[in-house]
Each structure stands twice: as C-alpha cells, then as structure tokens.
Design a protein around this motif. Structure first.
Motif, PDB file in Angstrom:
ATOM      1  N   LEU A 153      56.393  41.046  40.537  1.00  0.00           N
ATOM      2  CA  LEU A 153      55.221  40.807  42.109  1.00  0.00           C
ATOM      3  C   LEU A 153      54.742  39.795  41.966  1.00  0.00           C
ATOM      4  CD1 LEU A 153      55.092  44.854  41.845  1.00  0.00           C
ATOM      5  CD2 LEU A 153      56.729  43.637  43.456  1.00  0.00           C
ATOM      6  N   GLU A 154      53.836  39.881  40.933  1.00  0.00           N
ATOM      7  CA  GLU A 154      52.816  39.067  40.485  1.00  0.00           C
ATOM      8  C   GLU A 154      52.581  38.211  39.275  1.00  0.00           C
ATOM      9  OE1 GLU A 154      48.982  39.665  41.680  1.00  0.00           O
ATOM     10  OE2 GLU A 154      49.478  41.017  42.250  1.00  0.00           O
ATOM     11  N   GLN A 155      52.313  37.464  39.112  1.00  0.00           N
ATOM     12  CA  GLN A 155      51.154  36.614  38.180  1.00  0.00           C
ATOM     13  C   GLN A 155      50.151  36.719  38.195  1.00  0.00           C
ATOM     14  OE1 GLN A 155      53.143  33.221  36.055  1.00  0.00           O
ATOM     15  NE2 GLN A 155      50.938  32.030  34.672  1.00  0.00           N
ATOM     16  N   ALA A 156      49.246  36.675  37.235  1.00  0.00           N
ATOM     17  CA  ALA A 156      48.071  36.790  37.127  1.00  0.00           C
ATOM     18  C   ALA A 156      47.689  36.792  35.293  1.00  0.00           C
ATOM     19  CB  ALA A 156      47.775  38.910  37.012  1.00  0.00           C
ATOM     20  N   PRO A 157      46.088  36.581  35.706  1.00  0.00           N
ATOM     21  CA  PRO A 157      45.542  35.999  34.053  1.00  0.00           C
ATOM     22  C   PRO A 157      45.775  36.783  33.064  1.00  0.00           C
ATOM     23  CG  PRO A 157      44.305  35.746  35.923  1.00  0.00           C
ATOM     24  CD  PRO A 157      45.530  35.896  37.089  1.00  0.00           C
ATOM     25  N   MET A 158      45.207  36.816  31.862  1.00  0.00           N
ATOM     26  CA  MET A 158      45.344  37.380  30.938  1.00  0.00           C
ATOM     27  C   MET A 158      43.719  37.793  30.861  1.00  0.00           C
ATOM     28  SD  MET A 158      46.603  39.639  29.401  1.00  0.00           S
ATOM     29  CE  MET A 158      45.671  41.345  28.971  1.00  0.00           C
ATOM     30  N   LYS A 159      43.154  38.584  31.870  1.00  0.00           N
ATOM     31  CA  LYS A 159      41.805  39.095  32.147  1.00  0.00           C
ATOM     32  C   LYS A 159      41.803  40.252  32.698  1.00  0.00           C
ATOM     33  CE  LYS A 159      40.023  34.286  31.947  1.00  0.00           C
ATOM     34  NZ  LYS A 159      38.837  33.120  32.610  1.00  0.00           N
ATOM     35  N   GLU A 160      40.756  41.057  31.663  1.00  0.00           N
ATOM     36  CA  GLU A 160      40.910  43.055  32.031  1.00  0.00           C
ATOM     37  C   GLU A 160      40.100  42.267  33.826  1.00  0.00           C
ATOM     38  OE1 GLU A 160      39.398  45.236  29.631  1.00  0.00           O
ATOM     39  OE2 GLU A 160      40.635  44.520  28.050  1.00  0.00           O
ATOM     40  N   LYS A 161      39.316  41.532  33.633  1.00  0.00           N
ATOM     41  CA  LYS A 161      38.768  42.276  35.196  1.00  0.00           C
ATOM     42  C   LYS A 161      40.464  41.554  37.027  1.00  0.00           C
ATOM     43  CE  LYS A 161      35.034  41.456  37.832  1.00  0.00           C
ATOM     44  NZ  LYS A 161      33.315  40.241  38.088  1.00  0.00           N
ATOM     45  N   PRO A 162      39.675  40.717  36.759  1.00  0.00           N
ATOM     46  CA  PRO A 162      41.433  39.986  37.319  1.00  0.00           C
ATOM     47  C   PRO A 162      42.794  41.485  37.310  1.00  0.00           C
ATOM     48  CG  PRO A 162      41.684  38.707  36.081  1.00  0.00           C
ATOM     49  CD  PRO A 162      40.383  39.743  36.075  1.00  0.00           C
ATOM     50  N   LEU A 163      43.103  41.943  36.118  1.00  0.00           N
ATOM     51  CA  LEU A 163      44.036  42.500  36.231  1.00  0.00           C
ATOM     52  C   LEU A 163      43.887  44.190  36.518  1.00  0.00           C
ATOM     53  CD1 LEU A 163      46.237  42.248  32.881  1.00  0.00           C
ATOM     54  CD2 LEU A 163      46.239  41.847  34.326  1.00  0.00           C
ATOM     55  N   VAL A 214      49.320  35.404  29.381  1.00  0.00           N
ATOM     56  CA  VAL A 214      49.945  35.585  30.601  1.00  0.00           C
ATOM     57  C   VAL A 214      50.375  36.767  30.819  1.00  0.00           C
ATOM     58  CG1 VAL A 214      50.317  33.046  31.887  1.00  0.00           C
ATOM     59  CG2 VAL A 214      51.902  34.938  30.751  1.00  0.00           C
ATOM     60  N   ALA A 215      49.898  37.321  32.606  1.00  0.00           N
ATOM     61  CA  ALA A 215      51.019  38.940  33.157  1.00  0.00           C
ATOM     62  C   ALA A 215      51.209  38.817  33.646  1.00  0.00           C
ATOM     63  CB  ALA A 215      49.431  39.456  32.129  1.00  0.00           C
TER      64      ALA A 215
END
Length: 396
Positions: A325-335, A385-386
């Motif tokens: 669905l989307e790629q996100a940085p491996m950081k908890e806040k944006p995740l 990456v997440a």
C-alpha cells in the motif's frame, strides 16, 4: 514408561477393548489424575500405558495415517515423520529404485515403514531398531514389513536402499550438531557408503560443514509441509547431479500438492524496485539456498540481493503475498501515523534482515483502529525500510 508387557496387553483382544473404553475419557491436564485413577481401578498397572496411548493417538491426528489404530509413546510420536512427508519419500524411493528391498535401520514405531509398504513400488520392506518396545509397537502398526532388533551401526542386511533417522536429542534437548546425533551421522554415512542411503536430519543441519569438512557429496533435500520446514534429508547414489533440492508439500482440500526446485534450475532473478506484491518464500526454499532459483521460475525478483523477500506483480500459485500500500521509513513515529491513517487495529509483522521484535514493536505502535493490515520490515542495502501492506492473501 511403557514396557513390552504393556504392548502385548494393548495388542490383545482385552487391550483393544480397554483402549476403546479409555478413549471415552477426557484425559485433559485437569482430568488426567482422576482419569488415570479410574483406569487403575479397572485395569491395574496397565492404566498409564492406556492413558499415554490414547493421548498420543489424539495428538497424532493430522500427522499419521489412521492414528486411532497406532501404538505410540510420547517420544516416538514427537520423532515420527509426518505421514504426508513419509508417503512422498516412499513414492520417490519406489520411482527411483523400483522393486528394491528397503531397510529402515532406525524404524522406531514404523512411521516410514507404513508408507513404504503402502506405496507398493518396492520389492520388500525391512525395519530394525534397538528399542524392543518400539519394535513391538511397529509389529502392531505395520503390515507387510519384516522386523528385527539390531543396532543401526551393525549391518544386518544387504538391502538395496537404506533409510536412517539418527536421534537428534542429547541430554533431553534437541541438537543440530552433526557429531551429536545417535547413532552419529558420520558413522551412518560411512558404514553404508556405496549403496543408496537416505538419512533424515534436523532442518537446521549445517550441510555446508558436512560438505566442506566431512566430504559429503550427495544431495541435500529440505522438506516443508504446510508452511513448516520438517526436515533435511541426505541422499546418496542418485542418478542426477543436483546438490540442493527444496520440496514444498501442501495439503489442499485433502490432496497433497508438491513443488520441487533444485540448484540445476535457472537462478537469474535479479534485485530491483518493489512491484505490486511482496512474497516470503517457503522456508524449505530459503534453507536450501534456492531463493533466486524459485524467483526466476515465477517471474519474481529480490528487494535486496542478500535478503530472501521477493517482489513482483503477481503471486505464484499456492503462495501467500502482501499487496504493498505504501513504503515508509523504518521509524516508529511515521509508521504509527501511516497505520493510524489507515485505521489499523490489528497488524501482522514480518521481519528479515533487521533486528526488530515484532511483538514489542506492535505494542509500541499503539494501534487503535479496526482494519487489519500487514507490515513487512526489511533492509535494502544498508537502509531499513517498512512496507505497509494489505492483509496477506493466498493464491489458489
């Protein structure tokens, strides 16, 4: 502990009726003491053997063919090869070596022997073991096999094909060390050199060391069943040159589907940008080192050359995939924000190549929504990456 006298009773007319009566009891952890007391009042010293046999039969459902007729011990059941895996191996032996005499030199209660005799493609089946109780049980469990008490390291036949399953427990714990099996794996390989040999090992066996240090030059087969890697199997004296093989078995609507891939298959799958789907290959394929071979077969590619996650625009038949669905940085806040924006309430987390505890991360993400999603966490190059994904789906 079950004795040979217990086995003789269990095989008798009275014992078979006693097993039927025992099967009417719950035999759960909360009722076991009372149930065994009731059995002692009726059957005396045979009560523990009756309770253990019935409890083992219940646990064997889905693992062994017709489990309600088996005589088993708890340890023997844990060590027994699942019937689907044993049947596949028996069919392969019959196809590769038709009409031969097969000797299982560590036959235990007969899980392999049952499938070998049922296959009908071999000339004869022989089983041996040092444990007299397990042999007595095998005599009940298996029709059509010759049984004898013998040490696996004392040759007792000139059988054309030998099967061995060295015990993989030491001091009550499971071992993956080559030199700690019983009988020793290297002794088995040496003793039966020169004739076809099939040796079952733990999935985590270090086959690289086995080849480099000990000179094993046969084929290593990794076998999975319904998503779980069950064993590594060493084959000698085969007429093909494949060194590594993955066998993926799945039961679908009561039928067994099989996919096999070897290191002779093309391995020209590259690495590239994410496609529509992420696919986590079956564990047998990963452990056999055949990820690129399998990817090339199905038109997939790797996200990173050193990570087993694959990607592509379709899911291979029978496999499970996660739509990105989307790629996100491996950081908890944006995740946390990305998941909250999608009303995520339950989350399946898959991790490869990154030191992340899925359970701890799930707690920290503080999910409050209602939608199910999946999160695939990995590494591309040196960067974590997440991928936020839809729930996994399996292609028929």
């Amino acid at each position: 502990m079950i004795t040979t006298d217990d086995v003789a009773f269990l095989r008798s007319r009275h014992g078979l009726k006693a097993l039927e009566n025992t099967d009417q009891l719950a035999l759960t952890p909360t009722t076991l003491i009372a149930d065994v007391a009731e059995l002692r009042a009726r059957y005396g010293e045979r009560a523990p053997a009756l309770a253990e046999t019935v409890r083992c039969r219940r646990r064997a459902v889905g693992k062994l063919r017709d489990p309600q007729r088996w005589l088993l011990t708890e340890e023997a059941l844990q060590q027994a090869t699942p019937g689907v895996v044993a049947a596949h191996r028996a069919a392969e032996i019959a196809a590769r070596f038709p009409g031969v005499l097969v000797h299982d030199v560590t036959c235990s209660v007969g899980a392999e022997l049952v499938e070998l005799t049922a296959s009908g493609g071999v000339g004869g089946v022989l089983g041996s073991d040092l444990d007299p109780v397990r042999l007595a049980m095998a005599a009940h469990n298996v029709d059509g096999a010759t049984l004898l008490r013998a040490d696996a390291l004392t040759p007792t036949s000139t059988a054309d094909v030998v099967i061995a399953d060295p015990a993989r427990r030491r001091g009550g714990t499971r071992t993956f060390r080559i030199e700690e099996t019983s009988p020793p794996l290297l002794d088995v390989l040496t003793l039966y050199a020169g004739r076809p040999l099939v040796v079952k090992c733990a999935p985590g066996v270090d086959y690289g060391t086995l080849r480099a240090r000990f000179g094993f030059d046969g084929q290593v087969q990794l076998v999975s069943l319904d998503g779980g890697v069950r064993e590594a199997c060493l084959w000698t004296e085969l007429d093909d040159s494949a060194q590594q093989r993955a066998t993926v078995l799945r039961t679908v609507d009561g039928e067994v589907r099989c996919e096999e891939i070897t290191d002779l298959d093309p391995d020209d799958a590259g690495a590239g940008a994410p496609g529509q789907w992420i696919v986590d290959p079956d564990g047998a394929i990963v452990r056999a080192g055949l990820v690129r071979h399998w990817a090339a077969r199905h038109g997939l590619w790797q996200l990173d050359p050193k990570i087993a996650y694959l990607t592509g625009d379709s899911i291979p038949p029978g496999e499970r995939g996660f739509e990105i669905l989307e790629q996100a940085p491996m950081k908890e806040k944006p995740l946390r924000k990305a998941l909250a924006d999608r009303d995520c309430g339950s989350l399946e987390i898959l991790v490869r190549g990154v030191d992340v505890d899925p359970d701890q991360l799930r707690k920290r993400l503080k999910l409050k929504g209602s939608a199910p999603l999946a999160l695939v966490i990995t590494r591309i190059g040196s960067r974590g990456v997440a991928f936020v994904c839809a729930p996994g789906v399996r292609r028929p």
